[in-house]
Every structure is written in structure tokens, then in C-alpha cells.
Motif scaffolding. Structure first.
Motif, PDB file in Angstrom:
ATOM      1  N   ALA A  91      -7.330  24.198  26.166  1.00 35.63           N
ATOM      2  CA  ALA A  91      -6.376  23.233  26.727  1.00 35.63           C
ATOM      3  C   ALA A  91      -5.211  23.964  27.395  1.00 35.63           C
ATOM      4  O   ALA A  91      -4.781  23.594  28.492  1.00 35.63           O
ATOM      5  N   ALA A  92      -4.701  24.999  26.734  1.00 34.86           N
ATOM      6  CA  ALA A  92      -3.592  25.772  27.305  1.00 34.86           C
ATOM      7  C   ALA A  92      -4.008  26.436  28.612  1.00 34.86           C
ATOM      8  O   ALA A  92      -3.255  26.446  29.598  1.00 34.86           O
ATOM      9  N   GLU A  93      -5.204  26.979  28.638  1.00 35.92           N
ATOM     10  CA  GLU A  93      -5.726  27.594  29.858  1.00 35.92           C
ATOM     11  C   GLU A  93      -5.836  26.563  30.979  1.00 35.92           C
ATOM     12  O   GLU A  93      -5.433  26.820  32.123  1.00 35.92           O
ATOM     13  N   ALA A  94      -6.374  25.394  30.657  1.00 39.27           N
ATOM     14  CA  ALA A  94      -6.569  24.355  31.671  1.00 39.27           C
ATOM     15  C   ALA A  94      -5.232  23.868  32.227  1.00 39.27           C
ATOM     16  O   ALA A  94      -5.093  23.646  33.438  1.00 39.27           O
ATOM     17  N   ALA A 293       4.256  16.045  27.880  1.00 38.39           N
ATOM     18  CA  ALA A 293       3.153  16.033  26.914  1.00 38.39           C
ATOM     19  C   ALA A 293       2.463  17.383  26.833  1.00 38.39           C
ATOM     20  O   ALA A 293       1.934  17.767  25.778  1.00 38.39           O
ATOM     21  N   ASP A 294       2.451  18.148  27.949  1.00 39.36           N
ATOM     22  CA  ASP A 294       1.797  19.456  27.944  1.00 39.36           C
ATOM     23  C   ASP A 294       2.482  20.431  26.993  1.00 39.36           C
ATOM     24  O   ASP A 294       1.851  21.371  26.479  1.00 39.36           O
ATOM     25  N   LEU A 295       3.759  20.229  26.761  1.00 35.40           N
ATOM     26  CA  LEU A 295       4.518  21.140  25.900  1.00 35.40           C
ATOM     27  C   LEU A 295       3.951  21.175  24.489  1.00 35.40           C
ATOM     28  O   LEU A 295       4.017  22.217  23.807  1.00 35.40           O
ATOM     29  N   GLU A 296       3.387  20.077  24.049  1.00 40.56           N
ATOM     30  CA  GLU A 296       2.854  19.981  22.678  1.00 40.56           C
ATOM     31  C   GLU A 296       1.816  21.056  22.402  1.00 40.56           C
ATOM     32  O   GLU A 296       1.787  21.661  21.323  1.00 40.56           O
ATOM     33  N   VAL A 297       0.966  21.326  23.391  1.00 39.46           N
ATOM     34  CA  VAL A 297      -0.071  22.343  23.209  1.00 39.46           C
ATOM     35  C   VAL A 297       0.552  23.727  23.014  1.00 39.46           C
ATOM     36  O   VAL A 297       0.183  24.485  22.115  1.00 39.46           O
ATOM     37  N   PHE A 298       1.542  24.025  23.841  1.00 49.72           N
ATOM     38  CA  PHE A 298       2.115  25.375  23.827  1.00 49.72           C
ATOM     39  C   PHE A 298       3.016  25.614  22.624  1.00 49.72           C
ATOM     40  O   PHE A 298       3.165  26.754  22.179  1.00 49.72           O
ATOM     41  N   LEU A 302       1.973  29.104  20.878  1.00 55.56           N
ATOM     42  CA  LEU A 302       2.932  30.190  21.063  1.00 55.56           C
ATOM     43  C   LEU A 302       3.431  30.789  19.746  1.00 55.56           C
ATOM     44  O   LEU A 302       3.337  32.006  19.547  1.00 55.56           O
ATOM     45  N   PRO A 303       3.972  30.002  18.817  1.00 53.91           N
ATOM     46  CA  PRO A 303       4.483  30.631  17.591  1.00 53.91           C
ATOM     47  C   PRO A 303       3.399  31.301  16.762  1.00 53.91           C
ATOM     48  O   PRO A 303       3.637  32.366  16.176  1.00 53.91           O
ATOM     49  N   ARG A 304       2.221  30.709  16.714  1.00 55.01           N
ATOM     50  CA  ARG A 304       1.147  31.344  15.956  1.00 55.01           C
ATOM     51  C   ARG A 304       0.732  32.675  16.578  1.00 55.01           C
ATOM     52  O   ARG A 304       0.422  33.630  15.875  1.00 55.01           O
ATOM     53  N   SER A 305       0.731  32.735  17.894  1.00 51.09           N
ATOM     54  CA  SER A 305       0.294  33.947  18.584  1.00 51.09           C
ATOM     55  C   SER A 305       1.365  35.028  18.596  1.00 51.09           C
ATOM     56  O   SER A 305       1.046  36.208  18.679  1.00 51.09           O
ATOM     57  N   SER A 306       2.626  34.635  18.539  1.00 48.34           N
ATOM     58  CA  SER A 306       3.705  35.614  18.687  1.00 48.34           C
ATOM     59  C   SER A 306       4.203  36.129  17.345  1.00 48.34           C
ATOM     60  O   SER A 306       4.054  37.315  17.023  1.00 48.34           O
ATOM     61  N   THR A 307       4.777  35.268  16.527  1.00 51.57           N
ATOM     62  CA  THR A 307       5.380  35.698  15.264  1.00 51.57           C
ATOM     63  C   THR A 307       4.516  35.386  14.054  1.00 51.57           C
ATOM     64  O   THR A 307       4.910  35.702  12.921  1.00 51.57           O
ATOM     65  N   GLY A 308       3.364  34.767  14.262  1.00 55.90           N
ATOM     66  CA  GLY A 308       2.525  34.407  13.132  1.00 55.90           C
ATOM     67  C   GLY A 308       3.126  33.266  12.321  1.00 55.90           C
ATOM     68  O   GLY A 308       2.912  33.173  11.113  1.00 55.90           O
ATOM     69  N   GLU A 309       3.869  32.371  12.991  1.00 53.92           N
ATOM     70  CA  GLU A 309       4.485  31.227  12.331  1.00 53.92           C
ATOM     71  C   GLU A 309       3.836  29.944  12.824  1.00 53.92           C
ATOM     72  O   GLU A 309       3.331  29.877  13.942  1.00 53.92           O
ATOM     73  N   ARG A 310       3.915  28.906  11.995  1.00 55.71           N
ATOM     74  CA  ARG A 310       3.331  27.618  12.390  1.00 55.71           C
ATOM     75  C   ARG A 310       4.175  26.923  13.451  1.00 55.71           C
ATOM     76  O   ARG A 310       3.659  26.191  14.273  1.00 55.71           O
ATOM     77  N   GLU A 311       5.478  27.145  13.396  1.00 53.22           N
ATOM     78  CA  GLU A 311       6.363  26.613  14.420  1.00 53.22           C
ATOM     79  C   GLU A 311       7.585  27.523  14.534  1.00 53.22           C
ATOM     80  O   GLU A 311       7.890  28.289  13.619  1.00 53.22           O
TER      81      GLU A 311
END
Length: 523
Positions: A91-94, A293-298, A302-311
Motif C-alpha cells: 500500500a505504501a509503495e502504491a 487518509a494516506d497518512l494512516e499507512v505511513f 515508519l515507526p516500526r521501520s525506523s525506531t522499532g516502535e509501534r508508534e
């Protein structure tokens, strides 16, 4: 930023001095602590030479291994919690692909909505124009200093240096950026710029340099992370309270609302975004998202990929000016700086999907060993190896070498939340570098393949070539191989046994054995 200060390694003072001397010999001059780095990264040697120097820094290698492995394992744990992680990546890619296909429309929509909300939007074609806009805006306020949120875009255009040249002090307020700035250093990681420093080094930096630019560190400062964070907080507090101008970047810009979004983990960003009277945001044009609405995906990937946090601990969103609340003068500088050039490359444009999470750095075996300084850019690691040569071009040795700063293992693509095919783009850029070195002339291999294409395109030419080869057979007697061939085939034949041409072609054998060249009897 805790990975920076939690490492308990100790650095030898003589090693640090030797490192700084070596950097100076390579032309890596560093600037005054309160204005940051003044040397240009483009003057650095190519990646292999710089990497060799960084590999010799064993303390840095231990720091990097500890920090990247910690973040890597945290990321893996929170990603495994989501059964639909791959669907989120797709979804993020699309969303990013849709944005890039219609980027011009979304940028104009963003400008319209942001302007209607009270912000002033400025367009900057390159770093020089962006710096000029920001410097003029700061001068108009009469301020002689600014506080800054961590921003890759402002580092990319060397805004701190431009402000310093205009007599304006730029104070970094992110903890890791503060460490880098006070230490006369360079950022070495997208998320954790001071990842190469351990807490012993951080303590020394604070004790030696804080007093030069503001409130000093306490004399009894220890290496305890909480004490280091407290020293930074007290040092920055007076800067937050007196600053009239704040400068930020943005993680996302929402086209249908004109909003900007910054995610962070310390709260310093929110101080910069809310306390000053004037806020100037420098935003790369690729940061646009079409809808709210697109922000919800990112905000999931983003937090999971960067800092390993859920939010993210802090997610700040602002839309223009709100009367009596926050900055009353809001400026947005939309930065191109060759992003439209990247957009024109059908392969390379995927790099513009990057959301600066740094997941690719944390899994890269090359980055983990060399660190970020060897890449000669504010964008290190795998994403830097594909983004920097496209932003800056490949005129310098460092930029020509960056596409080769990879083993092409593919781990970077596996963790990328927007599925950037980094290995494919690396190969694409390697081809570009080779083509530029040839200056338009074909390689010997390409010329040979072109000739073979002509031969194989017509059966008469192929039969003639085969016949000529069989005629040459009689000159080689009972030999089975030809040995080394003359140039330009020498390199090829030196590693292979070239067989002697056959005494007859396949067509001749078929006619002799089967009496027919059409092959009808085999049907």
C-alpha cells in the motif's frame, strides 16, 4: 537516540586525535561547533578509500554493530506483530507511486490548500535558491539565531553553513544532531546521526563544548544516559525560550489539506514548531502524500521501520496559521534540487519513495562496518548509494563510486517499507557510470554482440559464417582448443578454453545423416 548514549565502550583520546588528523589530511576540514560542518562532502575521496580509513576505527565499528543490531532486532519484533505487514508495504509503495505519477498536480493542490490556511509557499529550484529564501526570511525577522528540528533536507542544502555566512546561528535541537554539532562532526546515520559515538565520547563533547555556545554541562556530568539527556535538555531550554525563528523539515506534506507532519521521539521538534513566532519548513517535493487518509499507512510503517516502535512518541501536524496559537508567520519552501531530474529516470525514480526510515542502513553489512562518513553525503548507506549520485550527479569520484558500495545482497529491499528496489537501482547506476566513462563509445563486448546480432538475424549470413569456420578447421590439425586469442578477445580466452571450429556445420551433418535439411521427418 538512546542507542547513541547507551553503549559502554570507551574511546582512547590518542585514537580520536589520530582520526581527526587523518580526516584533515584527506581534506575533511571541520567547522566551528556552533555552525556545524563547513567542508563540502563532495571533496572526499571515493568510497573504497574512505571506507578503508573508517574500517580502521575499531571503536566506531563496535558502536555501529551494537546500535544497528539493537535497532534491527527491535524492528523485526514489532513487524512480526502485524499479519498484514506485506500488504502495508504494498500500500505504501502504491501511494508513493501514484504521488510521483501526478506529482505536479499534488504540489499545486498542496500550495493552494496551505496558502488558504495562511502559510506562504516558496518554490526553490536548487540548494542556492532555497538557502537564499530562508536567509532572507530570517533576516526579515531581525533574528540572529534559529532553532532547528532535525531535517535531512536542510543538511542536504547545507543551510546551517548558509545561515552562518549571513551571521545567523543555527542551533540543532535533536539530541543526536546536538552531539554531532557540538563535536565538530558529521552525521553518520539518517535516524541516529551520532550513532558512531558512545556515551563516553558524548560526555566529553558536552563538557568541552557546551559552554562555548550556551549553558555549560554540569561539572559532575556522568556517562549515565539520563544525566546526558538532562544536560542536553537544560542546555537547549534557554535556546527554545528565546528563539524567534524555528526551522524544520517535514516527514510528510498532505496535498488535500495543506498540512505538514513531523514525527519524532524526543519532543524537541514540537518545541521548535510551537514556540517561535516564525516557522520556516524546508520540504523536498517528494514528501507529498495525496490525501489525509494516506497518512494512516505511513504512520504504521515508519515507526516500526525506523525506531522499532509501534508508534512515534510525538507526531506533530500543522496546517497554516492558527490565530493566537503557535507561529503566526508560517513559510514552506518546496525544494526540488534535482528531484525532477530523478523523476525523469524510469528506474531511478523509485528512490524518491524513500521516507527516511533508515531500515536499509540497519541491515546493510557494508554500512555496519564502514559507518556513514565513508559515503560522503548526508544520505549514507544503501539509500544514500542510490539517492546521492542522482541528486548530485556522478562528476566526482565519491559519487561515481557510491553505486559500487554494496554487495547486492538484497537485505535493503527486504526491509524497505516502501519496497524500493535498491539493488536494481545500484546496477542501473553502475551502468550509467560505466557509460559516462566510455563517453558514448561502445565497449568491445557491445560491439561484438552487435555484430553477432547481424549474423544471427539472417540465416544466409549465419550459414556463411559457419562455413567459414569449418574451412579454418583444417589449419588446426588434431588440436582441440585454440589457446589464447588475439586482442580484443584475449581477456575472454585467457580464462576459457576456446574449442577448435568443427569440421562441418550442424546443417551439413544433418544433410549427410538424414538427407534433408528441413527436419520434416522428425515431425
Amino acid at each position: 537516540m538512546s542507542e547513541t548514549v547507551e553503549s559502554d565502550r570507551h574511546v582512547d583520546e590518542s585514537d580520536r586525535h589520530a582520526e581527526q588528523e587523518a580526516l584533515s589530511q584527506h581534506g575533511f576540514g571541520l567547522g566551528h561547533p556552533h555552525v556545524g560542518v563547513t567542508a563540502t562532502f563532495v571533496g572526499m575521496p571515493k568510497f573504497p578509500k574512505a571506507a578503508r580509513h573508517e574500517l580502521a576505527n575499531t571503536v566506531q565499528r563496535r558502536n555501529l554493530e551494537h546500535a544497528t543490531s539493537t535497532i534491527r532486532h527491535k524492528r523485526a519484533a514489532v513487524v512480526d506483530e502485524l499479519a498484514d505487514w506485506e500488504e502495508l508495504r504494498l500500500a505504501a509503495e502504491a501511494i508513493k507511486n501514484r504521488t510521483l505519477r501526478h506529482l505536479d498536480d499534488y504540489l499545486l493542490e498542496f500550495e493552494e490548500k496551505a496558502t488558504a490556511a495562511g502559510a506562504q509557499v516558496h518554490w526553490a529550484r536548487d540548494a542556492e535558491e532555497a538557502n537564499r529564501i530562508v536567509v532572507d526570511l530570517v533576516r526579515d525577522t531581525g533574528a540572529s539565531e534559529v532553532v532547528k528540528v532535525k531535517s535531512m533536507a536542510t543538511q542536504e542544502i547545507e543551510l546551517n553553513e548558509a545561515l552562518a555566512a549571513a551571521g545567523i546561528d543555527a542551533w540543532e535541537t535533536d539530541l543526536a544532531e546536538l552531539i554531532v554539532q557540538l563535536g565538530n562532526d558529521w552525521p553518520s546515520h539518517i535516524l541516529v546521526p551520532a550513532i558512531h559515538r558512545n556515551r563516553s565520547e558524548v560526555r566529553e563533547i558536552f563538557l568541552q563544548n557546551m559552554a562555548k555556545v550556551g549553558r555549560p554541562a554540569p561539572d559532575d556530568l556522568t556517562e549515565e544516559p539520563a544525566r546526558l539527556a538532562e544536560a542536553a535538555r537544560v542546555h537547549l531550554r534557554e535556546k527554545f525560550l528565546r528563539a524567534k525563528v524555528g526551522i524544520s523539515g517535514a516527514n510528510f506534506a498532505i496535498a488535500d489539506t495543506g498540512s505538514l507532519v513531523v514525527v519524532e521521539s524526543e519532543g524537541n521538534g514540537r518545541m521548535c514548531l510551537t514556540l517561535p513566532e516564525t516557522l520556516i519548513s524546508v520540504v523536498g517535493i517528494e514528501k507529498i502524500l495525496p490525501t489525509w487518509a494516506d497518512l494512516e499507512v505511513f504512520l504504521q510503517v515508519l515507526p516500526r521501520s525506523s525506531t522499532g516502535e509501534r508508534e512515534n512518541p510525538y507526531t506533530s501536524v500543522w496546517t497554516g496559521v492558527a490565530a493566537g496559537d503557535g507561529p503566526q508567520n508560517v513559510h514552506i519552501v518546496l525544494l526540488d534540487n534535482n528531484r525532477t531530474g530523478i523523476l525523469a529516470d524510469e528506474v531511478g525514480r523509485a528512490a524518491l519513495r524513500c521516507i527516511r526510515c533508515s531500515a536499509c542502513l540497519n541491515v546493510c553489512p557494508v554500512y555496519e562496518r564502514t559507518g556513514g562518513h565513508a559515503y560522503g553525503s548526508v544520505y549514507p548507506g544503501p539509500i544514500g548509494a542510490i539517492l546521492t549520485p542522482q541528486l548530485r550527479g556522478t562528476a566526482s569520484k565519491i559519487d561515481q563510486s557510491l553505486p559500487y558500495a554494496s554487495s547486492l545482497c538484497g537485505a535493503c529491499f527486504d526491509v524497505c517499507p516502501v519496497r524500493i528496489p535498491i539493488p536494481d537501482i545500484l546496477v542501473h547506476l553502475r551502468t550509467r557510470v560505466v557509460d559516462e566513462h566510455r563517453k558514448g563509445l561502445p565497449t568491445a563486448e557491445a560491439a561484438a554482440m552487435k555484430a553477432m546480432e547481424k549474423v544471427f538475424a539472417d540465416h544466409r549470413r549465419l550459414e556463411a559464417a559457419q562455413k567459414a569456420a569449418t574451412v579454418s578447421h583444417r589449419f588446426f590439425g588434431n588440436r582441440r582448443t585454440l589457446g589464447a586469442l588475439p586482442w580484443p578477445m584475449t581477456p575472454w580466452s585467457s580464462a576459457r578454453d576456446t574449442p577448435v571450429p568443427p569440421a562441418e556445420t550442424f546443417r551439413e551433418w544433418w544433410k549427410r545423416e538424414r538427407g534433408n535439411t528441413s527436419g520434416d521427418e522428425t515431425r
